[in-house]
Design an enzyme around this catalytic site. Structure first.
Site, PDB file in Angstrom:
ATOM      1  N   ASN A   9     -64.365  44.782 -20.538  1.00  0.00           N
ATOM      2  CA  ASN A   9     -65.432  44.993 -19.553  1.00  0.00           C
ATOM      3  C   ASN A   9     -65.051  44.220 -18.290  1.00  0.00           C
ATOM      4  O   ASN A   9     -65.194  43.002 -18.243  1.00  0.00           O
ATOM      5  CB  ASN A   9     -66.764  44.494 -20.121  1.00  0.00           C
ATOM      6  CG  ASN A   9     -67.886  44.593 -19.101  1.00  0.00           C
ATOM      7  OD1 ASN A   9     -67.781  45.342 -18.127  1.00  0.00           O
ATOM      8  ND2 ASN A   9     -68.959  43.845 -19.313  1.00  0.00           N
ATOM      9  N   TRP A  10     -64.583  44.967 -17.299  1.00  0.00           N
ATOM     10  CA  TRP A  10     -64.079  44.291 -16.091  1.00  0.00           C
ATOM     11  C   TRP A  10     -65.197  43.897 -15.121  1.00  0.00           C
ATOM     12  O   TRP A  10     -64.928  43.279 -14.098  1.00  0.00           O
ATOM     13  CB  TRP A  10     -63.034  45.173 -15.400  1.00  0.00           C
ATOM     14  CG  TRP A  10     -61.718  45.170 -16.124  1.00  0.00           C
ATOM     15  CD1 TRP A  10     -61.368  44.362 -17.162  1.00  0.00           C
ATOM     16  CD2 TRP A  10     -60.581  45.996 -15.861  1.00  0.00           C
ATOM     17  NE1 TRP A  10     -60.084  44.629 -17.558  1.00  0.00           N
ATOM     18  CE2 TRP A  10     -59.577  45.633 -16.784  1.00  0.00           C
ATOM     19  CE3 TRP A  10     -60.303  47.024 -14.939  1.00  0.00           C
ATOM     20  CZ2 TRP A  10     -58.320  46.245 -16.801  1.00  0.00           C
ATOM     21  CZ3 TRP A  10     -59.057  47.635 -14.954  1.00  0.00           C
ATOM     22  CH2 TRP A  10     -58.083  47.242 -15.870  1.00  0.00           C
ATOM     23  N   LYS A  11     -66.395  44.315 -15.394  1.00  0.00           N
ATOM     24  CA  LYS A  11     -67.543  43.980 -14.531  1.00  0.00           C
ATOM     25  C   LYS A  11     -67.202  44.322 -13.070  1.00  0.00           C
ATOM     26  O   LYS A  11     -66.534  45.316 -12.840  1.00  0.00           O
ATOM     27  CB  LYS A  11     -67.930  42.510 -14.714  1.00  0.00           C
ATOM     28  CG  LYS A  11     -68.020  42.100 -16.174  1.00  0.00           C
ATOM     29  CD  LYS A  11     -68.545  40.711 -16.363  1.00  0.00           C
ATOM     30  CE  LYS A  11     -68.413  40.317 -17.828  1.00  0.00           C
ATOM     31  NZ  LYS A  11     -69.215  39.170 -18.178  1.00  0.00           N
ATOM     32  N   HIS A  98     -76.081  45.948 -21.179  1.00  0.00           N
ATOM     33  CA  HIS A  98     -75.403  44.654 -20.998  1.00  0.00           C
ATOM     34  C   HIS A  98     -76.404  43.635 -20.455  1.00  0.00           C
ATOM     35  O   HIS A  98     -77.230  43.959 -19.600  1.00  0.00           O
ATOM     36  CB  HIS A  98     -74.212  44.808 -20.044  1.00  0.00           C
ATOM     37  CG  HIS A  98     -73.300  43.623 -20.106  1.00  0.00           C
ATOM     38  ND1 HIS A  98     -73.593  42.448 -19.462  1.00  0.00           N
ATOM     39  CD2 HIS A  98     -72.136  43.426 -20.761  1.00  0.00           C
ATOM     40  CE1 HIS A  98     -72.632  41.573 -19.718  1.00  0.00           C
ATOM     41  NE2 HIS A  98     -71.734  42.137 -20.503  1.00  0.00           N
ATOM     42  N   GLU A 100     -76.163  41.297 -18.402  1.00  0.00           N
ATOM     43  CA  GLU A 100     -76.159  41.063 -16.944  1.00  0.00           C
ATOM     44  C   GLU A 100     -77.002  42.120 -16.224  1.00  0.00           C
ATOM     45  O   GLU A 100     -77.634  41.837 -15.213  1.00  0.00           O
ATOM     46  CB  GLU A 100     -74.713  41.055 -16.420  1.00  0.00           C
ATOM     47  CG  GLU A 100     -73.998  39.766 -16.810  1.00  0.00           C
ATOM     48  CD  GLU A 100     -72.499  39.860 -16.901  1.00  0.00           C
ATOM     49  OE1 GLU A 100     -71.921  40.867 -16.457  1.00  0.00           O
ATOM     50  OE2 GLU A 100     -71.890  38.907 -17.437  1.00  0.00           O
ATOM     51  N   GLU A 170     -73.790  40.575 -28.494  1.00  0.00           N
ATOM     52  CA  GLU A 170     -73.377  39.626 -27.467  1.00  0.00           C
ATOM     53  C   GLU A 170     -74.467  38.574 -27.278  1.00  0.00           C
ATOM     54  O   GLU A 170     -75.420  38.801 -26.508  1.00  0.00           O
ATOM     55  CB  GLU A 170     -73.150  40.355 -26.147  1.00  0.00           C
ATOM     56  CG  GLU A 170     -72.086  41.420 -26.217  1.00  0.00           C
ATOM     57  CD  GLU A 170     -71.411  41.620 -24.878  1.00  0.00           C
ATOM     58  OE1 GLU A 170     -70.205  41.417 -24.801  1.00  0.00           O
ATOM     59  OE2 GLU A 170     -72.112  41.935 -23.903  1.00  0.00           O
ATOM     60  N   GLY A 176     -69.619  34.709 -20.672  1.00  0.00           N
ATOM     61  CA  GLY A 176     -69.077  34.110 -19.441  1.00  0.00           C
ATOM     62  C   GLY A 176     -69.297  32.611 -19.356  1.00  0.00           C
ATOM     63  O   GLY A 176     -69.125  32.004 -18.302  1.00  0.00           O
ATOM     64  N   SER A 216     -67.344  35.222 -24.573  1.00  0.00           N
ATOM     65  CA  SER A 216     -66.245  34.253 -24.438  1.00  0.00           C
ATOM     66  C   SER A 216     -65.154  34.422 -25.504  1.00  0.00           C
ATOM     67  O   SER A 216     -64.537  33.456 -25.945  1.00  0.00           O
ATOM     68  CB  SER A 216     -66.776  32.819 -24.434  1.00  0.00           C
ATOM     69  OG  SER A 216     -67.641  32.632 -23.332  1.00  0.00           O
TER      70      SER A 216
HETATM   71  C1  PEP Z   1     -69.102  40.678 -21.506  1.00  0.00           C
HETATM   72  O1  PEP Z   1     -69.071  40.863 -20.315  1.00  0.00           O
HETATM   73  O2  PEP Z   1     -69.615  41.526 -22.225  1.00  0.00           O
HETATM   74  C2  PEP Z   1     -68.536  39.453 -22.053  1.00  0.00           C
HETATM   75  C3  PEP Z   1     -68.569  39.260 -23.343  1.00  0.00           C
HETATM   76  O3  PEP Z   1     -68.002  38.556 -21.159  1.00  0.00           O
HETATM   77  P1  PEP Z   1     -67.120  37.248 -21.506  1.00  0.00           P
HETATM   78  O4  PEP Z   1     -66.043  37.693 -22.463  1.00  0.00           O
HETATM   79  O5  PEP Z   1     -66.585  36.799 -20.200  1.00  0.00           O
HETATM   80  O6  PEP Z   1     -68.040  36.260 -22.138  1.00  0.00           O
END
Ligand code: PEP
Length: 252
Positions: A9-11, A98, A100, A170, A176, A216
């Protein structure tokens, strides 16, 4: 055995050059068999680069997912992207829910259910995120929270829609932040989610559902997570942005 799935997931990262060169390098390294992996790989770049990314990965085992879709079919929704638009450029998958987007774009379970329905209508395979906040875990509410999230969204759908459905667990406090759930905490939640699917849709469907861990995940801890029985792969944010780290996750 089910193939493990790794989703990048490059956001809101990687411009045109970074996106295309990452994908071309990734293919070159994998085709030259410089690393060995047996994972199903899905990349979620930003909207403007979905089409070129899809073209680059055409004919390979990799696929592309959009990071979001709007819940309405079309109309006056400035700045939004519809399911039919995604479908018209050959996109087959979409990430929904997600944390975010819940935090910054105020997506509720009601909105997410509409997004699920429109995605089904246009035959987009869904990667659906669930997870609890830090305070919910502190209050030991994580199982109830995840159950409610699923009941108000995914579990509103009939069993025939569950083909190719992917769930990403998640924990919000791990996204993050550099903090991860332990593989044991994640396994416990994944097993619980699998049980919820058994209760709702039966054993056969629950076995087909892939449940990924996200939060993470990195090149050092991925192997421990992937070794757990109910962890079918990972949704990776930060550590998917650098090709070396991402390749190490793929070979974990
Ligand atoms: C995500 O964006 O879904 C995610 C798990 O990010 P990160 O790996 O940076 O925690």
């Amino acid at each position: 055995m089910k193939k493990k799935i790794v989703i990048a997931n490059w956001k809101m990262n990687h411009d045109f050059y970074e996106t295309t060169s990452f994908l071309r390098n990734l293919l070159k390294i994998l085709l030259d068999k410089k690393i060995n992996h047996k994972k199903k790989v899905i990349i979620a770049p930003s909207f403007p680069f979905l089409q070129i990314s899809n073209q680059i990965l055409q004919g390979t085992a990799f696929s592309i997912a959009a990071q979001n879709v709007h819940q309405m079919e079309n109309g006056s929704y400035t700045g939004e992207v519809s399911a039919s638009m995604l479908k018209s450029i050959g996109i087959q998958k979409v990430i929904l829910g997600h944390s975010e987007r819940k935090k910054y774009c105020y997506e509720t379970n009601d909105i997410l259910l509409k997004k699920i329905h429109i995605s089904f209508k246009y035959r987009l395979n869904i990667i659906f995120c669930v997870g609890e906040t830090f305070f919910e875990r502190e209050r030991k509410e994580q199982f109830t929270v995840v159950k409610n999230q699923l009941e108000e969204t995914v579990f509103q759908c009939s069993s025939e829609k569950m083909i190719d459905f992917i769930i990403a667990y998640e924990p919000i406090w791990a996204i993050g932040t550099g903090k991860t759930a332990t593989p044991e905490q994640a396994q416990k939640m994944h097993k619980y989610i699998r049980t919820l699917f058994i209760d709702k849709y039966g054993e056969k469907i629950s076995k087909k559902i892939s449940i990924l861990y996200g939060g993470s995940l990195n090149e050092i801890n991925a192997k421990n997570f992937f070794s757990k029985e109910d962890i079918d792969g990972g949704l990776v944010g930060n550590s998917s942005l650098q090709i070396e780290k991402f390749l190490k996750i793929l070979s974990s």
